[in-house]
Design an enzyme around this catalytic site. Structure first.
Site, PDB file in Angstrom:
ATOM      1  N   GLU A   1     -16.253  -7.526   6.663  1.00 18.95           N
ATOM      2  CA  GLU A   1     -14.929  -6.921   6.692  1.00 18.95           C
ATOM      3  C   GLU A   1     -14.283  -7.133   8.062  1.00 18.95           C
ATOM      4  O   GLU A   1     -14.967  -7.284   9.074  1.00 18.95           O
ATOM      5  CB  GLU A   1     -15.023  -5.424   6.380  1.00 18.95           C
ATOM      6  CG  GLU A   1     -15.527  -5.116   4.981  1.00 18.95           C
ATOM      7  CD  GLU A   1     -14.666  -5.723   3.894  1.00 18.95           C
ATOM      8  OE1 GLU A   1     -13.422  -5.738   4.050  1.00 18.95           O
ATOM      9  OE2 GLU A   1     -15.234  -6.206   2.886  1.00 18.95           O
TER      10      GLU A   1
ATOM     11  N   ARG B   1      -1.213   3.325   3.361  1.00 20.23           N
ATOM     12  CA  ARG B   1      -0.174   2.504   3.984  1.00 20.23           C
ATOM     13  C   ARG B   1       1.063   2.344   3.099  1.00 20.23           C
ATOM     14  O   ARG B   1       2.097   1.858   3.564  1.00 20.23           O
ATOM     15  CB  ARG B   1      -0.740   1.134   4.362  1.00 20.23           C
ATOM     16  CG  ARG B   1      -1.633   1.169   5.601  1.00 20.23           C
ATOM     17  CD  ARG B   1      -2.049  -0.214   6.019  1.00 20.23           C
ATOM     18  NE  ARG B   1      -3.064  -0.778   5.145  1.00 20.23           N
ATOM     19  CZ  ARG B   1      -3.427  -2.058   5.157  1.00 20.23           C
ATOM     20  NH1 ARG B   1      -2.841  -2.898   5.987  1.00 20.23           N
ATOM     21  NH2 ARG B   1      -4.370  -2.491   4.336  1.00 20.23           N
TER      22      ARG B   1
ATOM     23  N   LYS C   1      28.278   7.383 -25.851  1.00 24.57           N
ATOM     24  CA  LYS C   1      27.018   8.126 -25.821  1.00 24.57           C
ATOM     25  C   LYS C   1      26.714   8.592 -27.239  1.00 24.57           C
ATOM     26  O   LYS C   1      27.542   9.236 -27.868  1.00 24.57           O
ATOM     27  CB  LYS C   1      27.133   9.315 -24.858  1.00 24.57           C
ATOM     28  CG  LYS C   1      25.802  10.022 -24.541  1.00 24.57           C
ATOM     29  CD  LYS C   1      25.398  11.085 -25.529  1.00 24.57           C
ATOM     30  CE  LYS C   1      26.360  12.248 -25.526  1.00 24.57           C
ATOM     31  NZ  LYS C   1      25.872  13.344 -26.441  1.00 24.57           N
TER      32      LYS C   1
ATOM     33  N   ALA D   1      -9.789   1.377  -9.007  1.00 24.71           N
ATOM     34  CA  ALA D   1      -8.415   1.850  -8.871  1.00 24.71           C
ATOM     35  C   ALA D   1      -8.361   3.263  -8.312  1.00 24.71           C
ATOM     36  O   ALA D   1      -7.479   4.048  -8.664  1.00 24.71           O
ATOM     37  CB  ALA D   1      -7.721   1.794 -10.232  1.00 24.71           C
TER      38      ALA D   1
END
Length: 503
Positions: free
Chosen positions: A168, A19, A365, A13
């Site tokens: 690839e 992109r 609220k 990760a």
């Protein structure tokens, strides 16, 4: 999954995701309300029996902060920082020591997956691990066949169908680019092979990176079996590299969520127009109309009706609740039998007790509405506690802010508040009190008292008729003056013509 072998997992990760055109690390972009890394981490935790190592790089501080915040969902895990992003093989190299330092209980095999494939399922990963063990393979890769394989690594097989290597896209020949079977980027590798293979990796490619796919050829050269588990659902293997990919994953994930809810007894008139986040719970016999959005950790009870274009975020909704059209509910709690809307706005901290009602164009609220109480029309209530069986008239406002601090309003049981009332906080309305329409309340009202503050009404006979007469005369005089100042169009034209004629 057989569970005969100990499995450690590595999640890659660290990529920047250029992109995506975003300052946010790619793996933190959300799919159905959760960062895509959440899906990979929870999935790895379900399949792995040993360490889960998460390799982070670009935006590592943000990613680590998220992992710390949500660690309860996928503990235990360890974070590995890849300072320089030198390819997938380099990332696995960084994670390998973390996964092998527990000498007392070493992993027999490693599951390697990417942090940007949120649609992968536990069933697919379990089947991949089972297949690896049943085939006695040294390395097993997850593959799929897709109609358009541009940009993906191609799986090159020998004449008998055995996997020889993965190439690839940028390194592939024209013939190899015609292959439709692609590498998903998910692997199971025997521990006895992986460590040696990682030490032999070299950046021999157009990108100058260390590819984990190069270990496939190493396994073949060493006579180890390389197996491939092919999933028929190529959409499941979608890697997120662009916003377009993100939208595809979002749509598919929400389709799965809606399908799961419908199978559990939830009615959706048009599931393609209902948006439900992963983690939302909805009880059976509840109906969701088109345009409904259920976000965050919202929980909906049984036998509720939520009409169109209503949005609920982190809300707790009891059974038999009716939410009318076009309501917005944020961090609110709605108890059994309550009715909300249409066009109601419940902001954070609002609690509606049993059979309470909040109606048209009402905003709350930090407000508690007691059992059986009603706030039906055109009102704003902030920092307010309302007791049982209270009626709040149309246009009522609690003035809770004086420019420096917020103050509370207390309305006790069985109070009736007329229309167009302002309650200047802090103020308490005692039980059973009546507040007359148009009143501005600036001090406490005792129980069972009538609160009223408005000037005496004066009627002046004939004044309306005199006013109309004055206005009518004024209007006629104005019209005559305008006609005198503006010449008739024909006269104006004549004057203009005279100016044009020569002398």
């Amino acid at each position: 999954m057989s569970g005969k072998k100990n499995t450690a997992a590595m999640i890659l990760a660290a990529g920047q995701g250029t992109r995506m055109k975003s300052a946010l690390p790619k793996v933190l972009h959300q799919v159905a309300g959760r960062p895509m890394l959440w899906y990979a981490a929870t999935l790895a935790r379900k399949v792995a029996t040993q360490t889960v190592a998460i390799v982070v790089g670009h935006g590592s501080e943000q990613v680590q902060a998220y992992l710390e915040q949500e660690k309860a969902d996928f503990e235990p895990f360890e974070v590995v920082i890849q300072e320089k992003q030198l390819g997938t093989g380099h990332a696995v190299r960084q994670a390998y020591p973390v996964c092998t330092r527990n000498d007392a209980n070493q992993a027999d095999q490693f599951l390697i997956l990417n942090g940007d494939t949120p649609l992968l399922t536990q069933g697919t990963l379990a089947s991949l691990v089972d297949y690896h063990q049943s085939e006695k393979a040294g390395l097993t890769i997850l593959t799929t066949v897709i109609p358009e394989s541009h940009g993906y690594g191609r799986v090159v097989r020998g004449q008998s169908g055995e996997i020889r290597r993965v190439v690839e896209h940028q390194d592939a020949s024209a013939e190899e680019r015609g292959i439709s079977e692609i590498n998903v980027g998910t692997y199971v590798v025997d521990a006895s092979f992986l460590g040696k293979a990682l030490s032999q990796l070299r950046p021999q490619n157009a990108q100058g990176e260390f590819y984990i796919t190069d270990i496939i050829e190493m396994a073949v050269q060493q006579g180890l079996k390389v197996a491939g588990w092919v999933t028929n659902d190529y959409l499941e293997t979608t890697g997120i590299n662009t916003r377009e990919h993100l939208a595809i994953a979002e749509k598919e994930m929400r389709r799965r969520i809606c399908q799961r809810l419908m199978l559990s007894g939830v009615t959706m008139l048009d599931p393609e127009r209902v948006i439900v986040d992963d983690g939302v719970e909805v009880g059976r016999d509840t109906s969701l109309y088109p345009g409904v959005m259920l976000e965050g950790r919202t929980v909906i009870g049984t036998n509720c009706i939520i009409h169109g274009n209503s949005r609920l975020n982190n809300c707790l909704v009891g059974n038999n609740v009716l939410i009318q059209d076009s309501c917005v509910l944020l961090d609110a709690q709605i108890e059994e039998g309550a009715v909300i809307g249409p066009f109601a706005h419940l902001r954070p901290g609002s609690v509606i007790h049993r059979k309470g009602k909040v109606g048209n164009f009402v905003e709350l609220k930090q407000t508690e509405v007691g059992e059986g109480s009603k706030v039906n029309h055109l009102s704003y209530l902030g920092d307010t506690v309302i007791g049982r069986n209270v009626n709040v008239g149309a246009g009522t406002i609690t003035c809770n802010y004086d420019g420096f601090r917020k103050a509370r309003t207390q309305i006790e049981d069985n109070v009736f508040i007329g229309s167009d009332v302002q309650l200047i906080a802090p103020v308490t309305i005692g039980e059973g009190a009546l507040i007359a329409a148009g009143t501005t309340v600036t001090k406490n009202v005792p129980p069972n008292a009538l609160g009223i503050s408005r000037v005496a009404q004066i009627n002046k006979e004939g004044t309306a008729a005199k006013r109309r007469e004055i206005l009518s005369s004024s209007s006629a005089a104005h019209t005559q003056a305008k006609q005198h100042d503006d010449p008739e169009p024909s006269s104006l034209g004549s004057n203009l013509q005279q100016k044009k004629d020569p002398v």
